[in-house]
Design an enzyme around this catalytic site. Structure first.
Site, PDB file in Angstrom:
ATOM      1  N   HIS A 177      -7.700  11.964   7.268  1.00  0.00           N
ATOM      2  CA  HIS A 177      -6.240  11.806   7.912  1.00  0.00           C
ATOM      3  C   HIS A 177      -6.112  12.518   9.399  1.00  0.00           C
ATOM      4  CE1 HIS A 177      -1.894  11.988   8.130  1.00  0.00           C
ATOM      5  NE2 HIS A 177      -1.702  12.767   8.775  1.00  0.00           N
ATOM      6  N   TYR A 236      -5.267  11.612  13.867  1.00  0.00           N
ATOM      7  CA  TYR A 236      -4.254  12.089  14.815  1.00  0.00           C
ATOM      8  C   TYR A 236      -5.353  12.467  16.368  1.00  0.00           C
ATOM      9  CZ  TYR A 236      -0.709  13.378  11.717  1.00  0.00           C
ATOM     10  OH  TYR A 236       0.090  13.104  10.600  1.00  0.00           O
ATOM     11  N   HIS A 256       2.036   0.633   7.527  1.00  0.00           N
ATOM     12  CA  HIS A 256       2.659   1.436   7.383  1.00  0.00           C
ATOM     13  C   HIS A 256       1.390   1.771   8.618  1.00  0.00           C
ATOM     14  CE1 HIS A 256       2.012   6.159   8.195  1.00  0.00           C
ATOM     15  NE2 HIS A 256       0.665   5.908   7.697  1.00  0.00           N
ATOM     16  N   PHE A 257       0.287   1.620   8.786  1.00  0.00           N
ATOM     17  CA  PHE A 257      -0.511   1.995   9.383  1.00  0.00           C
ATOM     18  C   PHE A 257      -1.031   0.825  10.915  1.00  0.00           C
ATOM     19  CE2 PHE A 257      -3.808  -0.792   8.209  1.00  0.00           C
ATOM     20  CZ  PHE A 257      -4.364  -0.352   6.930  1.00  0.00           C
ATOM     21  N   HIS A 258      -0.606  -0.694  10.629  1.00  0.00           N
ATOM     22  CA  HIS A 258      -0.392  -1.290  11.806  1.00  0.00           C
ATOM     23  C   HIS A 258       1.238  -0.742  12.579  1.00  0.00           C
ATOM     24  CE1 HIS A 258      -3.046  -3.627  10.055  1.00  0.00           C
ATOM     25  NE2 HIS A 258      -2.694  -4.379  10.915  1.00  0.00           N
ATOM     26  N   ARG A 260      -3.072  -4.699  -1.500  1.00  0.00           N
ATOM     27  CA  ARG A 260      -3.787  -4.291  -0.320  1.00  0.00           C
ATOM     28  C   ARG A 260      -5.267  -4.336   0.006  1.00  0.00           C
ATOM     29  NH1 ARG A 260      -4.653   1.524   2.009  1.00  0.00           N
ATOM     30  NH2 ARG A 260      -6.597   0.074   3.758  1.00  0.00           N
ATOM     31  N   ARG A 261      -6.640  -5.332   0.271  1.00  0.00           N
ATOM     32  CA  ARG A 261      -7.698  -5.322   0.357  1.00  0.00           C
ATOM     33  C   ARG A 261      -8.125  -6.592  -0.630  1.00  0.00           C
ATOM     34  NH1 ARG A 261     -10.389   0.877   1.372  1.00  0.00           N
ATOM     35  NH2 ARG A 261      -9.624   0.642   3.333  1.00  0.00           N
TER      36      ARG A 261
HETATM   37 FE1  HAS Z   1      -0.686   8.111   7.878  1.00  0.00          FE
HETATM   38  C1  HAS Z   1      -2.059   6.224   5.147  1.00  0.00           C
HETATM   39  C2  HAS Z   1       1.456   9.953   6.097  1.00  0.00           C
HETATM   40  C3  HAS Z   1       0.650   9.109  10.743  1.00  0.00           C
HETATM   41  C4  HAS Z   1      -2.321   5.820   9.968  1.00  0.00           C
HETATM   42  N1  HAS Z   1      -1.981   6.590   8.086  1.00  0.00           N
HETATM   43  C5  HAS Z   1      -2.380   5.962   6.538  1.00  0.00           C
HETATM   44  C6  HAS Z   1      -3.464   5.185   6.712  1.00  0.00           C
HETATM   45  C7  HAS Z   1      -4.053   5.215   8.225  1.00  0.00           C
HETATM   46  C8  HAS Z   1      -2.901   5.697   8.680  1.00  0.00           C
HETATM   47  C9  HAS Z   1      -4.894   4.473   8.691  1.00  0.00           C
HETATM   48  O1  HAS Z   1       0.799  11.044   3.342  1.00  0.00           O
HETATM   49  C10 HAS Z   1      -4.399   4.162   5.205  1.00  0.00           C
HETATM   50  C11 HAS Z   1      -5.786   4.798   5.573  1.00  0.00           C
HETATM   51  C12 HAS Z   1      -6.654   4.147   4.023  1.00  0.00           C
HETATM   52  O2  HAS Z   1      -6.884   2.788   5.031  1.00  0.00           O
HETATM   53  O3  HAS Z   1      -6.286   4.162   3.317  1.00  0.00           O
HETATM   54  N2  HAS Z   1       0.602   9.388   8.372  1.00  0.00           N
HETATM   55  C13 HAS Z   1       1.597   9.931   7.307  1.00  0.00           C
HETATM   56  C14 HAS Z   1       2.418  10.491   7.550  1.00  0.00           C
HETATM   57  C15 HAS Z   1       2.339  10.612   9.058  1.00  0.00           C
HETATM   58  C16 HAS Z   1       1.119   9.687   9.279  1.00  0.00           C
HETATM   59  C17 HAS Z   1       2.954  11.820   7.241  1.00  0.00           C
HETATM   60  N3  HAS Z   1      -0.972   8.122   9.924  1.00  0.00           N
HETATM   61  C18 HAS Z   1       0.218   8.468  10.483  1.00  0.00           C
HETATM   62  C19 HAS Z   1      -0.635   8.448  11.900  1.00  0.00           C
HETATM   63  C20 HAS Z   1      -1.676   7.326  12.232  1.00  0.00           C
HETATM   64  C21 HAS Z   1      -1.816   7.161  11.015  1.00  0.00           C
HETATM   65  C22 HAS Z   1      -0.065   8.807  13.865  1.00  0.00           C
HETATM   66  C23 HAS Z   1      -2.609   6.529  12.980  1.00  0.00           C
HETATM   67  C24 HAS Z   1      -2.902   6.846  14.175  1.00  0.00           C
HETATM   68  N4  HAS Z   1      -0.401   8.186   6.372  1.00  0.00           N
HETATM   69  C25 HAS Z   1       0.366   8.988   5.304  1.00  0.00           C
HETATM   70  C26 HAS Z   1      -0.250   9.192   4.436  1.00  0.00           C
HETATM   71  C27 HAS Z   1      -1.240   8.070   3.552  1.00  0.00           C
HETATM   72  C28 HAS Z   1      -1.392   6.911   4.887  1.00  0.00           C
HETATM   73  C29 HAS Z   1       0.082   9.600   2.839  1.00  0.00           C
HETATM   74  C30 HAS Z   1      -1.590   7.205   2.227  1.00  0.00           C
HETATM   75  C31 HAS Z   1      -0.653   6.634   1.683  1.00  0.00           C
HETATM   76  C32 HAS Z   1      -1.685   5.998   0.571  1.00  0.00           C
HETATM   77  O4  HAS Z   1      -1.261   5.666  -0.776  1.00  0.00           O
HETATM   78  O5  HAS Z   1      -2.834   5.373   1.109  1.00  0.00           O
HETATM   79  C33 HAS Z   1       3.089  11.200  10.097  1.00  0.00           C
HETATM   80  O6  HAS Z   1       2.051  12.475  11.570  1.00  0.00           O
HETATM   81  C34 HAS Z   1       4.106  10.706  10.725  1.00  0.00           C
HETATM   82  C35 HAS Z   1       5.061  11.858  11.930  1.00  0.00           C
HETATM   83  C36 HAS Z   1       5.707  10.383  12.764  1.00  0.00           C
HETATM   84  C37 HAS Z   1       6.921  10.907  13.054  1.00  0.00           C
HETATM   85  C38 HAS Z   1       7.922  10.379  14.187  1.00  0.00           C
HETATM   86  C39 HAS Z   1       8.251  10.358  15.624  1.00  0.00           C
HETATM   87  C40 HAS Z   1       8.188  10.025  16.053  1.00  0.00           C
HETATM   88  C41 HAS Z   1       7.819  10.263  17.551  1.00  0.00           C
HETATM   89  C42 HAS Z   1       8.327   8.699  19.029  1.00  0.00           C
HETATM   90  C43 HAS Z   1       9.316   8.744  19.648  1.00  0.00           C
HETATM   91  C44 HAS Z   1      10.045   8.137  20.395  1.00  0.00           C
HETATM   92  C45 HAS Z   1       9.594   8.005  21.433  1.00  0.00           C
HETATM   93  C46 HAS Z   1      10.099   6.642  22.718  1.00  0.00           C
HETATM   94  C47 HAS Z   1       8.363   8.478  22.850  1.00  0.00           C
HETATM   95  C48 HAS Z   1       8.054  11.772  11.828  1.00  0.00           C
HETATM   96  C49 HAS Z   1       7.283  11.170  17.782  1.00  0.00           C
HETATM   97  C50 HAS Z   1      10.805   6.142  21.915  1.00  0.00           C
HETATM   98  C51 HAS Z   1      12.207   5.512  23.431  1.00  0.00           C
HETATM   99  C52 HAS Z   1      13.304   4.888  23.643  1.00  0.00           C
HETATM  100  C53 HAS Z   1      13.651   3.752  24.513  1.00  0.00           C
HETATM  101  C54 HAS Z   1      14.182   6.292  23.791  1.00  0.00           C
HETATM  102 CU    CU Z   2      -3.216  10.620   5.943  1.00  0.00          CU
END
Ligand code: HAS
Ligand code: CU
Length: 582
Positions: free
Chosen positions: A235, A239, A386-388, A449-450
């Site tokens: 995980h 980050y 999700h991860f795409h 998947r996979r």
């Molecule tokens: Fe995830 C599985 C939970 C973030 C990547 N994640 C994955 C896998 C990958 C991945 C590659 O809890 C699959 C791995 C595999 O092959 O099995 N993930 C989360 C959570 C977050 C999260 C809670 N993941 C990421 C990030 C990744 C990533 C970042 C890559 C870069 N994920 C999971 C969980 C799994 C999981 C389980 C396992 C699932 C399973 O069963 O296998 C958090 O960090 C997300 C927090 C993000 C937010 C959004 C905040 C919004 C922002 C945007 C602001 C807007 C802007 C622009 C700047 C709360 C910061 C606005 C534009 C205007 C015009 C105003």
């Molecule tokens: Cu994770």
């Protein structure tokens, strides 16, 4: 007088350019394989056999999730440290040495993976040269030793890169003992610290267990132990990809918006929280794994929910900074300011769209993180969706968008076409919307998947809305649009590289802050304190689960608790080692 990065740091600019092009090569190959597998999975067009699907999927995952991302981020980190500390690296040869190690490791792993396409891959060191183990290389799937060795060398290369960035900071600190750490450098150092903490898991898994096992030195491994050590790292690595994205959103997006960063102190709090919490929650990838007590999973879930905070703070700070910039450009109204933003600039628009996509990704991450609801989506295409959105867009699209600014900075050559760049980022956003939405939806009705053949005999998937055919068409359409977008990006990069140098390169500067470091307690810069707390949290989160996994499944498999040579290295192995050396 031009003031581009290459004018200030010519030697470092060459290294960053090399790292970026290594990243683009991985992106190109991995991206084309993405199209191959999407068309295969949706049964639209088949170029490969289903047996080769796993070679393609392993290559797609390793090249994009590991190689593309990390080569690009070491470029961003080197830029951030040297620009913010206003000094070059201590010794550019040291810098090239870690880059070379990363290249050797990446090439070793890639050769082993692609050898899987050979009808009968050669045997070297007593095992078949292939690595159809996917990017998570879970045992009992076994790869050739060169695959594990390649990954290990790649990680060691990044460790040495971290030493390079710390050495540059230490040299700066000796000359500026009372200064706060400039924000971009602070962001790199905190990220490097949690990278050291989390990579210990995957290094242990490879060096102590998987590599000796693949060399035949030990007979077996405990798959749950090596898998847990992978997710100890797995995980936090997301980050490691996200932090350079955040660095660009924090220090460049406000500048491109025409304004300033809303709060430097809040940015420091965010990066300290990632240092503290990135690692002690990897078990949220293992909610369905037997052999890990529910209590430990509950702790991982709780930590994961805490970890939403720094990203929610980021959403607030970065959007506030954009609004400040828009209002400096004459933007008015509660939301009308949005129209005042520079939407014709591919760098700005690419990053803004990435952020928008990441908001959706964060939502699906929250669903993943809920232990109960995860049972519905785990190992389905929801996760792939999700991860795409996360690494495939928030990170990848930001990296491509900032490349339109960075490549002119490190080459002194103007970007070939901003309008092609704008078309590219928009196309990526649209293509990913189609593909990821369809993947999330199909995950909800259990699409796995996979697997190359998601159909089961005597069982039809019943979509909650639409049909499987419509969803497959959406995935295929999205994949094609993404591939066209990727082709436009690479075209822009290649044609730019043939451009002559120009004086019309923007200054190498980043946004100042409305509220600066002086508004935050100096303790935020106490990296020793935060690292100590981070290590304590990891000990709390992992000691008992790992102890119970070893207790029940042994270090090297049931009842095998010692690292004893179950078989002396057989003569054949020594002989072939001799051959390899010769
Ligand atoms: Fe995830 C599985 C939970 C973030 C990547 N994640 C994955 C896998 C990958 C991945 C590659 O809890 C699959 C791995 C595999 O092959 O099995 N993930 C989360 C959570 C977050 C999260 C809670 N993941 C990421 C990030 C990744 C990533 C970042 C890559 C870069 N994920 C999971 C969980 C799994 C999981 C389980 C396992 C699932 C399973 O069963 O296998 C958090 O960090 C997300 C927090 C993000 C937010 C959004 C905040 C919004 C922002 C945007 C602001 C807007 C802007 C622009 C700047 C709360 C910061 C606005 C534009 C205007 C015009 C105003
Ligand atoms: Cu994770």
């Amino acid at each position: 007088m031009r003031n581009a990065y290459i004018d200030q740091f010519p030697a470092e600019a060459r290294l960053i350019k090399a790292a970026f092009w290594s990243s683009f090569i991985a992106l190109a190959i991995g991206g084309v394989l993405g199209l191959v597998q999407a068309l295969h999975r949706t049964d639209v067009l088949r170029f490969i056999s289903s047996a080769d699907y796993y070679t393609v999927l392993t290559a797609h995952g390793v090249l994009l999730a590991i190689t593309f991302t990390i080569f690009f981020l070491v470029g961003i980190f080197t830029w951030a440290v040297t620009t913010s500390l206003e000094r070059g690296v201590v010794d550019i040869r040291f810098t090239w040495s870690w880059y070379a190690l990363m290249v050797v490791g990446a090439v070793m792993a890639a050769i082993t993976i692609f050898a899987g396409f050979i009808e009968s891959p050669p045997e070297i060191l007593g095992s078949v040269l292939s690595a159809d183990v996917l990017f998570t290389f879970y045992a009992p799937l076994e790869a050739h030793p060169f695959f594990y060795l390649g990954l290990a060398l790649f990680v060691v290369g990044t460790w040495i890169a971290g030493v390079d960035w710390f050495r540059t900071w230490w040299a700066w600190r000796d000359e500026n003992p009372d200064e706060r750490i400039p924000l971009p450098a602070f962001m790199v150092l905190t990220t490097t610290l949690f990278w050291y903490i989390c990579t210990l898991g995957v290094a242990l898994s490879i060096i102590v267990f998987l590599l000796p096992w693949s060399l035949g030195i030990v007979d077996s491994v405990n798959p749950l132990l090596t898998r847990t050590l992978f997710w100890y790292f797995g995980h936090a690595v997301v980050y490691f990809w996200l932090m350079p994205t955040y660095i660009m959103w924090y220090v460049m997006l406000p500048k491109f918006s025409g304004g300033k960063l809303f709060s430097d102190p809040l940015a420091r709090v965010v990066f300290v929280l990632f240092l503290l919490l990135s690692t002690p929650l990897g078990i949220h990838h293992q909610y369905l794994d037997p052999g890990i007590a529910e209590g430990y999973k509950f702790i991982a879930m709780t930590n994961t929910m805490f970890l939403l905070l720094p990203s929610l703070l980021t959403a607030f700070t970065v959007v506030a900074s954009m609004e400040h910039g828009a209002r400096q450009r004459g933007g008015t109204g509660r939301l009308g300011w949005l129209t005042a933003l520079p939407w014709r600039d591919p760098v700005f628009t690419g990053m803004a769209l990435s952020g928008l996509m990441f908001a959706a990704a964060g939502f699906s991450g929250m669903i993943n993180a809920g232990m109960n609801i995860n049972y519905l989506v785990h190992n389905t295409w929801w996760i792939v969706g999700h991860f795409h959105l996360t690494v495939g867009t928030a990170v990848a699209l930001t990296f491509m968008a900032v490349a339109y600014w960075f490549i002119p900075q490190v080459t002194g050559k103007e970007l070939w076409s901003r309008s092609v760049g704008l078309a590219q980022v928009l196309l990526w956003f649209v293509g990913m919307t189609f593909m990821s939405n369809a993947m999330h939806r199909s995950g909800l009705f259990g699409m796995p998947r996979r697997t190359a053949e998601p159909q089961y005999n005597g069982f039809e998937f019943e979509p909650v809305a639409g049909t499987v055919a419509e969803i497959n068409a959406q995935v295929a359409l999205g994949a094609v649009l993404l591939t066209v977008s990727l082709a436009l990006f690479l075209l822009n990069m290649v044609v730019t590289s043939f451009n002559g140098t120009s004086d019309a390169i923007p200054d190498n500067t980043y946004a100042g802050a409305l509220s600066g470091p002086e508004d935050s307690p100096a303790i935020l810069d106490n990296l020793k304190l935060w690292t100590t707390i981070a290590v304590v949290l990891v000990v709390f989160a992992y000691t008992l689960p790992l102890a119970s996994i070893v207790d029940s499944g042994g270090l090297f498999g049931p009842g095998i608790d010692g690292f004893r040579l179950t078989i002396a290295p057989d003569a054949g192995l020594l002989e072939s080692l001799g051959e390899v050396v010769r």
